[in-house]
Design a protein around this motif. Structure first.
Motif, PDB file in Angstrom:
ATOM      1  N   ASN A  35       4.515  14.389 -11.831  1.00 19.65           N
ATOM      2  CA  ASN A  35       4.622  14.603 -13.280  1.00 19.65           C
ATOM      3  C   ASN A  35       3.428  15.392 -13.815  1.00 19.65           C
ATOM      4  N   ALA A  36       2.227  15.059 -13.346  1.00 20.26           N
ATOM      5  CA  ALA A  36       1.024  15.761 -13.797  1.00 20.26           C
ATOM      6  C   ALA A  36       1.055  17.229 -13.370  1.00 20.26           C
ATOM      7  N   LEU A  37       1.537  17.489 -12.167  1.00 20.84           N
ATOM      8  CA  LEU A  37       1.644  18.871 -11.699  1.00 20.84           C
ATOM      9  C   LEU A  37       2.660  19.647 -12.525  1.00 20.84           C
ATOM     10  N   GLN A  38       3.770  19.017 -12.829  1.00 13.93           N
ATOM     11  CA  GLN A  38       4.813  19.689 -13.608  1.00 13.93           C
ATOM     12  C   GLN A  38       4.351  20.002 -15.029  1.00 13.93           C
ATOM     13  N   SER A  39       3.518  19.119 -15.574  1.00 11.65           N
ATOM     14  CA  SER A  39       3.039  19.350 -16.941  1.00 11.65           C
ATOM     15  C   SER A  39       1.750  20.169 -16.979  1.00 11.65           C
ATOM     16  N   GLY A  40       1.170  20.455 -15.815  1.00 16.81           N
ATOM     17  CA  GLY A  40      -0.052  21.251 -15.761  1.00 16.81           C
ATOM     18  C   GLY A  40      -1.290  20.504 -16.222  1.00 16.81           C
ATOM     19  N   ASP A  41      -1.286  19.197 -16.111  1.00 14.82           N
ATOM     20  CA  ASP A  41      -2.401  18.348 -16.542  1.00 14.82           C
ATOM     21  C   ASP A  41      -3.454  18.270 -15.435  1.00 14.82           C
ATOM     22  N   ALA A  42      -4.347  19.259 -15.392  1.00 13.85           N
ATOM     23  CA  ALA A  42      -5.349  19.370 -14.322  1.00 13.85           C
ATOM     24  C   ALA A  42      -6.261  18.144 -14.204  1.00 13.85           C
ATOM     25  N   PRO A  43      -6.777  17.585 -15.308  1.00 11.39           N
ATOM     26  CA  PRO A  43      -7.631  16.391 -15.170  1.00 11.39           C
ATOM     27  C   PRO A  43      -6.878  15.199 -14.550  1.00 11.39           C
ATOM     28  N   GLN A  44      -5.613  15.052 -14.946  1.00 10.19           N
ATOM     29  CA  GLN A  44      -4.799  13.968 -14.384  1.00 10.19           C
ATOM     30  C   GLN A  44      -4.542  14.208 -12.889  1.00 10.19           C
ATOM     31  N   VAL A  45      -4.279  15.450 -12.528  1.00  4.91           N
ATOM     32  CA  VAL A  45      -4.060  15.795 -11.119  1.00  4.91           C
ATOM     33  C   VAL A  45      -5.296  15.430 -10.304  1.00  4.91           C
ATOM     34  N   LYS A  46      -6.454  15.796 -10.817  1.00  5.88           N
ATOM     35  CA  LYS A  46      -7.705  15.502 -10.112  1.00  5.88           C
ATOM     36  C   LYS A  46      -7.904  13.992  -9.955  1.00  5.88           C
ATOM     37  N   MET A  47      -7.642  13.248 -11.016  1.00  6.92           N
ATOM     38  CA  MET A  47      -7.796  11.795 -10.954  1.00  6.92           C
ATOM     39  C   MET A  47      -6.827  11.178  -9.934  1.00  6.92           C
ATOM     40  N   LEU A  48      -5.600  11.678  -9.907  1.00  7.16           N
ATOM     41  CA  LEU A  48      -4.599  11.140  -8.994  1.00  7.16           C
ATOM     42  C   LEU A  48      -4.911  11.490  -7.543  1.00  7.16           C
ATOM     43  N   PHE A  49      -5.499  12.661  -7.314  1.00 13.34           N
ATOM     44  CA  PHE A  49      -5.956  12.986  -5.962  1.00 13.34           C
ATOM     45  C   PHE A  49      -7.002  11.968  -5.506  1.00 13.34           C
ATOM     46  N   GLY A  50      -7.873  11.580  -6.420  1.00  7.10           N
ATOM     47  CA  GLY A  50      -8.863  10.553  -6.106  1.00  7.10           C
ATOM     48  C   GLY A  50      -8.214   9.222  -5.770  1.00  7.10           C
ATOM     49  N   GLU A  51      -7.179   8.853  -6.520  1.00  2.93           N
ATOM     50  CA  GLU A  51      -6.466   7.602  -6.248  1.00  2.93           C
ATOM     51  C   GLU A  51      -5.774   7.651  -4.886  1.00  2.93           C
ATOM     52  N   VAL A  62       0.841  -1.202   0.000  1.00  2.00           N
ATOM     53  CA  VAL A  62       0.000   0.000   0.000  1.00  2.00           C
ATOM     54  C   VAL A  62       0.878   1.255   0.000  1.00  2.00           C
ATOM     55  N   VAL A  63       1.932   1.242   0.807  1.00  2.00           N
ATOM     56  CA  VAL A  63       2.835   2.395   0.850  1.00  2.00           C
ATOM     57  C   VAL A  63       3.524   2.577  -0.500  1.00  2.00           C
ATOM     58  N   ASP A  64       4.048   1.489  -1.060  1.00  2.00           N
ATOM     59  CA  ASP A  64       4.738   1.575  -2.347  1.00  2.00           C
ATOM     60  C   ASP A  64       3.802   2.039  -3.460  1.00  2.00           C
ATOM     61  N   ASP A  65       2.582   1.523  -3.472  1.00  2.00           N
ATOM     62  CA  ASP A  65       1.599   1.948  -4.480  1.00  2.00           C
ATOM     63  C   ASP A  65       1.284   3.436  -4.344  1.00  2.00           C
ATOM     64  N   THR A  66       1.231   3.910  -3.116  1.00  2.00           N
ATOM     65  CA  THR A  66       0.967   5.333  -2.877  1.00  2.00           C
ATOM     66  C   THR A  66       2.126   6.180  -3.391  1.00  2.00           C
ATOM     67  N   ILE A  67       3.342   5.717  -3.195  1.00  2.00           N
ATOM     68  CA  ILE A  67       4.516   6.440  -3.699  1.00  2.00           C
ATOM     69  C   ILE A  67       4.474   6.519  -5.221  1.00  2.00           C
ATOM     70  N   VAL A  68       4.086   5.430  -5.873  1.00  2.00           N
ATOM     71  CA  VAL A  68       3.965   5.432  -7.341  1.00  2.00           C
ATOM     72  C   VAL A  68       2.944   6.477  -7.786  1.00  2.00           C
ATOM     73  N   ILE A  69       1.810   6.530  -7.100  1.00  2.00           N
ATOM     74  CA  ILE A  69       0.779   7.517  -7.434  1.00  2.00           C
ATOM     75  C   ILE A  69       1.309   8.936  -7.222  1.00  2.00           C
ATOM     76  N   LEU A  70       2.044   9.145  -6.141  1.00  2.00           N
ATOM     77  CA  LEU A  70       2.602  10.477  -5.877  1.00  2.00           C
ATOM     78  C   LEU A  70       3.591  10.894  -6.962  1.00  2.00           C
ATOM     79  N   LYS A  71       4.374   9.958  -7.454  1.00  2.00           N
ATOM     80  CA  LYS A  71       5.316  10.283  -8.541  1.00  2.00           C
ATOM     81  C   LYS A  71       4.560  10.650  -9.815  1.00  2.00           C
ATOM     82  N   LYS A  72       3.467   9.954 -10.070  1.00  2.00           N
ATOM     83  CA  LYS A  72       2.626  10.307 -11.229  1.00  2.00           C
ATOM     84  C   LYS A  72       2.016  11.694 -11.019  1.00  2.00           C
ATOM     85  N   LEU A  73       1.607  11.970  -9.788  1.00  4.51           N
ATOM     86  CA  LEU A  73       1.045  13.285  -9.467  1.00  4.51           C
ATOM     87  C   LEU A  73       2.079  14.378  -9.693  1.00  4.51           C
TER      88      LEU A  73
END
Length: 143
Positions: free
Chosen positions: A111-127, A98-109
């Protein structure tokens, strides 16, 4: 008079035992990391809402470091439930996943923040919210 004193003593011991038990649960290194994670998540959410993705990215890095530290801890619930042997090993493996999966999601987040991908950011917050529910439901002690 003696009965009143006896009742007061028993009540006092009962209440203090509960307080000590609760203190042990809330004073672990893991609970400290989780409190820091909670604070950082709130601040990151606020940064995202205000459009400050650079600050949010810095918070993601901080969150990842807290999760990496938390990964090496053992949830209090495991000792409270007296888990041992293969059962303890299984639960630790699930906790680590669970911790490792959360870290993977945070790394994706990140990247989404750096690229300004608002829909992806929102989806990752949900995850992340789903991971929180999974983690708390499985590993947080009720104390």
């Amino acid at each position: 008079m003696n009965k009143g004193l006896l009742v007061a003593t028993i009540l006092s011991i009962s209440c203090s035992s509960f307080a000590f038990a609760e203190g042990a649960c809330d004073e672990t290194a893991l609970s400290g990391y989780m409190a820091n994670i909670k604070d950082e998540m709130r601040l990151m959410s606020s940064d995202v809402k205000s459009g400050d993705n650079d600050a949010a990215v810095q918070r993601v890095d901080t969150l990842i470091s807290f999760f990496e530290k938390a990964r090496n801890e053992t949830p209090y619930k495991f000792s409270a439930n007296n888990l041992q042997g293969s059962q303890l090993k299984e639960q630790k493996a699930e906790y680590t996943k669970v911790v490792d999966d959360t870290i993977v999601i945070l790394k994706k987040l990140e990247n989404a923040l750096q690229s300004g991908d608002a829909p992806q950011v929102k989806m990752l917050f949900g995850e992340i919210g789903g991971q929180r529910k999974l983690g708390h439901g499985s590993f947080k002690a009720n104390c």
